[in-house]
Write an enzyme that holds these catalytic residues in place. Structure first.
Site, PDB file in Angstrom:
ATOM      1  N   GLU A 219      -7.942  -0.973  14.506  1.00 46.22           N
ATOM      2  CA  GLU A 219      -8.473  -2.196  13.631  1.00 46.22           C
ATOM      3  C   GLU A 219      -7.651  -3.216  13.348  1.00 46.22           C
ATOM      4  O   GLU A 219      -6.402  -2.933  12.881  1.00 46.22           O
ATOM      5  CB  GLU A 219      -9.006  -1.444  12.299  1.00 46.22           C
ATOM      6  CG  GLU A 219      -9.483  -2.462  11.374  1.00 46.22           C
ATOM      7  CD  GLU A 219      -9.749  -1.886  10.078  1.00 46.22           C
ATOM      8  OE1 GLU A 219     -10.220  -0.645   9.936  1.00 46.22           O
ATOM      9  OE2 GLU A 219      -9.500  -2.438   8.877  1.00 46.22           O
TER      10      GLU A 219
ATOM     11  N   ARG B 226       1.449   0.853  10.569  1.00 41.73           N
ATOM     12  CA  ARG B 226       1.046   1.038   8.928  1.00 41.73           C
ATOM     13  C   ARG B 226       2.150   1.152   8.118  1.00 41.73           C
ATOM     14  O   ARG B 226       2.995   2.074   8.247  1.00 41.73           O
ATOM     15  CB  ARG B 226       0.422   2.390   9.141  1.00 41.73           C
ATOM     16  CG  ARG B 226      -0.431   2.785   7.865  1.00 41.73           C
ATOM     17  CD  ARG B 226      -0.859   4.318   7.953  1.00 41.73           C
ATOM     18  NE  ARG B 226      -2.102   4.329   8.934  1.00 41.73           N
ATOM     19  CZ  ARG B 226      -3.381   3.859   8.441  1.00 41.73           C
ATOM     20  NH1 ARG B 226      -3.645   3.706   7.233  1.00 41.73           N
ATOM     21  NH2 ARG B 226      -4.451   4.218   9.275  1.00 41.73           N
TER      22      ARG B 226
ATOM     23  N   SER C   1     -11.000  -6.720   9.364  1.00 38.09           N
ATOM     24  CA  SER C   1     -12.444  -6.228   8.708  1.00 38.09           C
ATOM     25  C   SER C   1     -12.996  -7.171   7.820  1.00 38.09           C
ATOM     26  O   SER C   1     -12.363  -7.808   6.818  1.00 38.09           O
ATOM     27  CB  SER C   1     -11.790  -5.077   8.169  1.00 38.09           C
ATOM     28  OG  SER C   1     -13.007  -4.290   7.244  1.00 38.09           O
TER      29      SER C   1
ATOM     30  N   ARG D 218       0.579  -5.668  11.930  1.00 38.51           N
ATOM     31  CA  ARG D 218      -0.160  -4.881  12.958  1.00 38.51           C
ATOM     32  C   ARG D 218      -0.502  -5.902  14.189  1.00 38.51           C
ATOM     33  O   ARG D 218      -0.782  -5.501  15.242  1.00 38.51           O
ATOM     34  CB  ARG D 218      -1.456  -4.557  12.150  1.00 38.51           C
ATOM     35  CG  ARG D 218      -2.355  -3.316  12.864  1.00 38.51           C
ATOM     36  CD  ARG D 218      -3.445  -3.039  12.074  1.00 38.51           C
ATOM     37  NE  ARG D 218      -3.043  -1.705  11.295  1.00 38.51           N
ATOM     38  CZ  ARG D 218      -3.875  -0.708  11.061  1.00 38.51           C
ATOM     39  NH1 ARG D 218      -4.993  -0.858  10.993  1.00 38.51           N
ATOM     40  NH2 ARG D 218      -3.315   0.132  10.058  1.00 38.51           N
TER      41      ARG D 218
ATOM     42  N   ARG E 124       0.908  -1.139  -0.072  1.00 34.68           N
ATOM     43  CA  ARG E 124      -0.072  -0.003   0.162  1.00 34.68           C
ATOM     44  C   ARG E 124       0.870   1.215  -0.024  1.00 34.68           C
ATOM     45  O   ARG E 124       1.825   1.345   0.712  1.00 34.68           O
ATOM     46  CB  ARG E 124      -0.912  -0.059   1.140  1.00 34.68           C
ATOM     47  CG  ARG E 124      -1.805  -1.171   1.176  1.00 34.68           C
ATOM     48  CD  ARG E 124      -2.831  -1.195   2.468  1.00 34.68           C
ATOM     49  NE  ARG E 124      -3.680  -2.430   2.203  1.00 34.68           N
ATOM     50  CZ  ARG E 124      -4.611  -2.709   3.044  1.00 34.68           C
ATOM     51  NH1 ARG E 124      -5.113  -2.007   4.079  1.00 34.68           N
ATOM     52  NH2 ARG E 124      -5.177  -4.013   2.825  1.00 34.68           N
TER      53      ARG E 124
END
Length: 418
Positions: free
Chosen positions: A343, A271, A346, A383, A256
């Site tokens: 988070e 991140r 998801s 994460r 990403r």
RNA sequence: GGAGGCGUCGCCUAGUCCGGUCUAUGGCGCCGCACUGCUAAUGCGGUUUGGGUCUCAAGCCCAUCGGGAGUUCAAAUCUCCCCGCCUCCGCCA
């Protein structure tokens, strides 16, 4: 893409969905208009083609003296058809643009509003107050020799990290635990390509509003996936699936650009530009989609519970859903250093929205129709490591190892600072 | 990277040289019907997908031969580009 039949039959429902998302209901009327315009263009072109075909077929049987006039007529019709076809492809393209602009219709019960308007469904486990000032995952990870962001930056730039020693073993342990659980639950394990063609990226909707997030290899016309949802969804593109449900658990690296997140989560490995992930993906009959969604959520809860992490489940508000999702549940774990929920997983129910674009269908009573697709994170590795280190830290810098991970960590009950 | 071959409506296949008869042949599979103690066999019929029209029913119409563009009154068939698969050579973890 939404169902145009639904749109024609019940445009108010689509408008209401737009309002719940805080999106423009005018897009619905634009789509209706584009649909009308296209159908008019198609009808006109079809009729002209029929006429042209008839004349064209009569050319051969025409007598020598008739032939010139028939040919002339055929030529004139041919030009008309050409023009009508151009108009049709323009109308097709306009419809496509309008169609892609309308996100999935949210399900009943999804909380309206934006990012802050989520509803907490439940909390699992208790947040234990720390009897000492908690350190953040990077401090702990450096102490263990598990995370090296300085060399990550030296070699690859900011937002890259090396996992070393126990860090590397932790990743493998998490992946093994996740894949093992998924297989046990009937998911087919998959190692997926991380590079995909434009059609795969487009078909899953990642080249829309978030195209900036995606790494592109311009020389080869390939994209780096941000999640294995992309290859797993494209896996069956253009196919007719007869044996539903089909469930996959894909492992891949994820990339990403984090273009819009400057200054956010810059520390450590919460991140980063590259991480590994185990992702669940289900193809089901649309009637079973909501049940499957809860099933994916249960898998996520079971995994986080095995890691002995306190977490809560939120029902994400309409305005914070991706364009493909009709409903989304996030599991957020407690991050002690920041005293906030983060988070970790998801899961989205995309109903038939994604399958329609990818051409994934099943045979029903009334012929072929799109399946429903659902995806859910089982373990986003980096994460998860960050949260594990923080939640299970002790004052002396050691870290408790949840029992479920010990088989892959030399049966250690704790990791000790170097 | 180089050379050659191939891609037809579930699967296999005819058709492509030489454009109109392709409304795409035949077989397998599948569905329905008939015959038959049952099954099998046999016979007859049906069986791509998408779109349009419509009382969203039948019917009719258009498109669809890996994808796209072109030539032509007319393209499975001719031309160009792209994609995929196979074989051989080269290179390579």
């Amino acid at each position: 893409m939404i169902d145009l039949k639904l749109l024609r039959d019940d445009p108010d429902r689509v408008r209401a969905s737009q309002v719940a998302r805080g999106d423009d209901p005018g897009l619905v009327d634009a789509l209706l208009a584009a649909d009308d315009a296209r159908r008019a263009a198609v009808t006109r072109a079809d009729n002209l083609r029929a006429e042209q075909k008839a004349v064209s077929q009569s050319v051969k049987s025409a007598s020598a003296e008739e032939r010139p006039s028939v040919l002339e007529k055929a030529k004139a019709l041919s030009a008309e058809v050409k023009a009508a076809e151009a108009a049709q492809s323009e109308a097709d393209a306009a419809l496509r643009v309008a169609h892609l602009a309308v996100p999935n219709v949210v399900l009943d019960g999804v909380p309206p509003g934006g990012e802050q308007d989520y509803v907490v469904r439940e909390q699992v486990g208790e947040v234990m107050p720390m009897l000492f000032a908690p350190r953040d995952h990077l401090d702990i990870g450096v102490g263990l020799g598990a995370i090296d962001v300085e060399r990550g930056a030296k070699v690859s730039g900011s937002r890259f990290a090396f996992l070393t020693g126990w860090g590397a073993l932790l990743e493998l342990a998490l992946v093994n635990l996740a894949i093992g659980q998924a297989v046990e639950a009937g998911f087919n394990p998959v190692i997926a390509p991380a590079l995909v063609r434009p059609e795969a990226m487009e078909g899953t909707g990642f080249l829309g509003a978030h195209a900036d997030e995606v790494y592109k290899l311009a020389n080869d016309d390939l994209y780096l996936v941000g999640t294995s949802e992309v290859p797993l969804a494209a896996f069956h593109s253009g196919e007719v699936l007869d044996d539903l449900p089909m469930r996959y658990a894909g492992f891949s690296s994820c990339f990403r650009r984090e273009a819009g997140s400057h200054g956010k989560d810059t520390r450590g490995i919460i991140r980063v530009h590259q991480f590994d992930k185990v992702e669940m993906f289900s193809y089901v009959d649309p009637a079973d989609a909501e049940a499957e969604h809860l099933r994916l959520l249960e898998q996520e809860k079971a995994f986080l519970s095995a890691l002995e992490l306190p977490f809560r489940v939120i029902d994400v508000a309409a305005g914070d859903l991706g364009s493909s999702a009709a409903r989304k549940y996030d599991c957020e774990a407690w991050l002690p250093s920041q005293q906030r929920w983060l988070e970790l997983t998801s899961t989205s129910n995309c109903t038939d929205f994604q399958a329609r674009r990818l051409g994934i269908r099943t045979r029903g009573e009334s012929g072929l129709s799109p399946v429903a697709t659902l995806n859910g994170t089982l373990c986003a590795v980096g994460r998860t490591i960050a949260v594990l280190l923080e939640v299970h830290q002790r004052e002396d810098g050691s870290v408790h190892v949840p029992e479920a991970l010990r088989p892959w960590l030399a049966n250690r009950k704790e990791l000790l600072p170097q």
